[in-house]
Design a protein around this motif. Structure first.
Motif, short mmCIF file in Angstrom:
data_model
loop_
_atom_site.label_atom_id
_atom_site.label_comp_id
_atom_site.label_asym_id
_atom_site.label_seq_id
_atom_site.Cartn_x
_atom_site.Cartn_y
_atom_site.Cartn_z
N PRO A 40 0.79 -1.24 0.00
CA PRO A 40 0.00 0.00 0.00
C PRO A 40 0.82 1.29 0.00
O PRO A 40 0.48 2.24 -0.68
CB PRO A 40 -0.84 -0.11 1.28
N THR A 41 1.89 1.32 0.77
CA THR A 41 2.65 2.57 0.93
C THR A 41 4.15 2.30 0.86
O THR A 41 4.61 1.16 1.00
CB THR A 41 2.35 3.24 2.28
N LEU A 42 4.90 3.38 0.68
CA LEU A 42 6.35 3.26 0.66
C LEU A 42 6.87 2.79 2.03
O LEU A 42 7.85 2.06 2.11
CB LEU A 42 6.98 4.61 0.30
N ARG A 43 6.20 3.18 3.10
CA ARG A 43 6.60 2.70 4.43
C ARG A 43 6.47 1.19 4.52
O ARG A 43 7.35 0.51 5.08
CB ARG A 43 5.75 3.37 5.51
N ASP A 44 5.37 0.64 3.98
CA ASP A 44 5.21 -0.82 3.99
C ASP A 44 6.38 -1.49 3.25
O ASP A 44 6.90 -2.51 3.69
CB ASP A 44 3.89 -1.21 3.34
N LEU A 45 6.74 -0.88 2.12
CA LEU A 45 7.83 -1.46 1.33
C LEU A 45 9.15 -1.39 2.12
O LEU A 45 9.90 -2.37 2.19
CB LEU A 45 7.95 -0.71 0.00
N ALA A 46 9.43 -0.22 2.72
CA ALA A 46 10.68 -0.05 3.47
C ALA A 46 10.74 -0.98 4.67
O ALA A 46 11.82 -1.48 5.03
CB ALA A 46 10.84 1.40 3.91
N ASP A 47 9.59 -1.24 5.29
CA ASP A 47 9.56 -2.12 6.46
C ASP A 47 9.81 -3.58 6.08
O ASP A 47 10.42 -4.33 6.85
CB ASP A 47 8.21 -1.99 7.18
N ARG A 48 9.33 -3.97 4.91
CA ARG A 48 9.42 -5.38 4.52
C ARG A 48 10.68 -5.73 3.74
O ARG A 48 11.15 -6.87 3.78
CB ARG A 48 8.20 -5.77 3.69
N ALA A 49 11.22 -4.76 3.01
CA ALA A 49 12.31 -5.07 2.08
C ALA A 49 13.67 -5.10 2.75
O ALA A 49 13.98 -4.28 3.61
CB ALA A 49 12.31 -4.05 0.94
N ASP A 50 14.51 -6.04 2.34
CA ASP A 50 15.91 -6.07 2.74
C ASP A 50 16.77 -5.27 1.74
O ASP A 50 17.79 -4.71 2.10
CB ASP A 50 16.43 -7.51 2.78
N ILE A 51 16.32 -5.27 0.48
CA ILE A 51 17.03 -4.56 -0.59
C ILE A 51 16.02 -3.71 -1.35
O ILE A 51 14.96 -4.21 -1.75
CB ILE A 51 17.73 -5.53 -1.56
N ALA A 65 15.14 8.71 -2.78
CA ALA A 65 16.09 8.26 -1.76
C ALA A 65 15.83 8.96 -0.43
O ALA A 65 15.89 8.34 0.64
CB ALA A 65 17.51 8.53 -2.23
N ARG A 66 15.52 10.24 -0.50
CA ARG A 66 15.24 10.99 0.74
C ARG A 66 14.02 10.42 1.46
O ARG A 66 14.00 10.29 2.69
CB ARG A 66 15.03 12.47 0.40
N GLN A 67 13.00 10.05 0.69
CA GLN A 67 11.80 9.48 1.30
C GLN A 67 12.11 8.14 1.96
O GLN A 67 11.68 7.87 3.09
CB GLN A 67 10.71 9.30 0.23
N VAL A 68 12.83 7.28 1.25
CA VAL A 68 13.16 5.96 1.81
C VAL A 68 14.05 6.11 3.04
O VAL A 68 13.83 5.46 4.07
CB VAL A 68 13.84 5.08 0.74
N ALA A 69 15.05 6.98 2.96
CA ALA A 69 15.94 7.20 4.11
C ALA A 69 15.16 7.77 5.29
O ALA A 69 15.42 7.40 6.45
CB ALA A 69 17.07 8.16 3.71
N GLY A 70 14.20 8.64 5.00
CA GLY A 70 13.40 9.24 6.06
C GLY A 70 12.54 8.25 6.80
O GLY A 70 12.07 8.54 7.92
N LEU A 71 12.30 7.10 6.20
CA LEU A 71 11.52 6.05 6.85
C LEU A 71 12.40 5.16 7.75
O LEU A 71 11.91 4.18 8.31
CB LEU A 71 10.82 5.20 5.79
N GLY A 72 13.67 5.51 7.85
CA GLY A 72 14.57 4.74 8.71
C GLY A 72 15.03 3.43 8.10
O GLY A 72 15.42 2.50 8.83
N PHE A 73 15.02 3.32 6.77
CA PHE A 73 15.42 2.09 6.10
C PHE A 73 16.88 1.76 6.42
O PHE A 73 17.76 2.61 6.28
CB PHE A 73 15.23 2.24 4.60
N THR A 74 17.13 0.54 6.85
CA THR A 74 18.50 0.14 7.21
C THR A 74 18.99 -1.07 6.43
O THR A 74 19.95 -1.74 6.83
CB THR A 74 18.59 -0.17 8.72
N GLY A 75 18.34 -1.36 5.31
CA GLY A 75 18.79 -2.45 4.46
C GLY A 75 19.79 -1.96 3.41
O GLY A 75 20.54 -1.02 3.65
#
Length: 272
Positions: A40-51, A65-75
């Motif tokens: 549904p959302t970019l947050r869902d993707l960032a939470d589930r994805a390793d890459i 990239a700024r949006q993904v980084a802002g979600l705390g993505f650590t993959g």
């Protein structure tokens, strides 16, 4: 390109996700065609994805990239857009310490119908190895260049500068010849030589349909040239020329005469 490359990763991934939020109907059709799983959302993707593999027009690369980084993505975030090395390094700096940023560059046609593009990678060894492993034995041939962010993006732009500007020059050559009534003769001359694109003027229509994203890419290449003291003017001029084709975005029905007509006409907002 993005959907087709992502589909190849499915050979070694538990799931290949995409986010339809903010995307158009054509993107949705491509994602469905290649069997990508919507979230549904970019947050869902960032939470589930390793890459996360970022493949989008250059103008959108940094904001994505700024949006993904802002979600705390650590993959592992793969910056695989046609952006210059300095922008790639700036994008890498957006991510928190726990994330790994890999520099990527795709050279070749989308991996469909027998095409097998190269995905060049550079950056931290663990990250490049993980990404390359996704494509082992697939139509996408992953190759690691080395440990430095900027290697893959610079190789991509070095090739794209030739491959795309040469088609712009073909368009200008035929537009000039047509103005003087010698376009058929130019084709005859080209057929006697080894100037591949000049002997294939129909390639101009494909370039025109892609001008909306090739133009910004020319500016990225110009920035890269300028950063190392090389003259950027030819690439800046190519970007300006491509602007005359911006109104035929993805037009598969465009004819060569129509493409040449647009080169001969100034943009609608010229002089404003």
């Amino acid at each position: 390109m993005g959907a087709a490359v992502a589909a190849c990763a499915a050979a070694h991934a538990a799931a290949v996700l995409w986010c339809p939020e903010g995307r158009g109907a054509a993107s949705a059709r491509r994602a469905e065609r290649f069997g990508l799983e919507p979230v549904p959302t970019l947050r869902d993707l960032a939470d589930r994805a390793d890459i996360v593999l970022a493949l989008c027009p250059p103008a959108a690369a940094e904001e994505l990239a700024r949006q993904v980084a802002g979600l705390g993505f650590t993959g592992v975030y793969v910056e695989a857009n046609a952006v210059n090395p300095e922008r790639t390094r700036r994008i890498a700096g957006l991510f928190p310490p726990g994330a790994t940023v890999v520099d990527g560059g795709v050279i070749g046609a989308p991996p469909v119908g027998g095409s097998s593009p190269l995905l060049y990678l550079s950056g931290p060894e663990a990250g490049t190895a993980a990404v390359a492993g996704l494509f082992t034995g697939t139509a996408v041939r992953a190759e690691v260049l080395g440990p430095r962010i900027g290697q893959a993006s610079s190789l991509k732009l070095a090739y794209a500068g030739f491959q795309k500007v040469s088609r712009v020059l073909v368009g200008l050559s035929y537009a000039l010849a047509r103005e003087h009534g010698v376009d058929a003769e130019l084709l005859d001359v080209a057929g006697l030589r080894h100037d591949a694109y000049l002997a294939e003027p129909d390639a101009v229509t494909a370039a025109a349909a892609r001008a909306w994203r090739w133009g910004p890419e020319m500016d990225e290449i110009a920035d890269t040239l300028e950063a190392v003291g090389l003259p950027p003017e030819l690439l800046r001029a190519a970007a300006t020329t491509l602007e005359r084709w911006h109104d035929v975005k993805d037009d598969a029905a465009l004819t060569l005469p129509e493409a040449l007509d647009r080169l001969a006409a100034p943009p609608a907002d010229a002089g404003r």
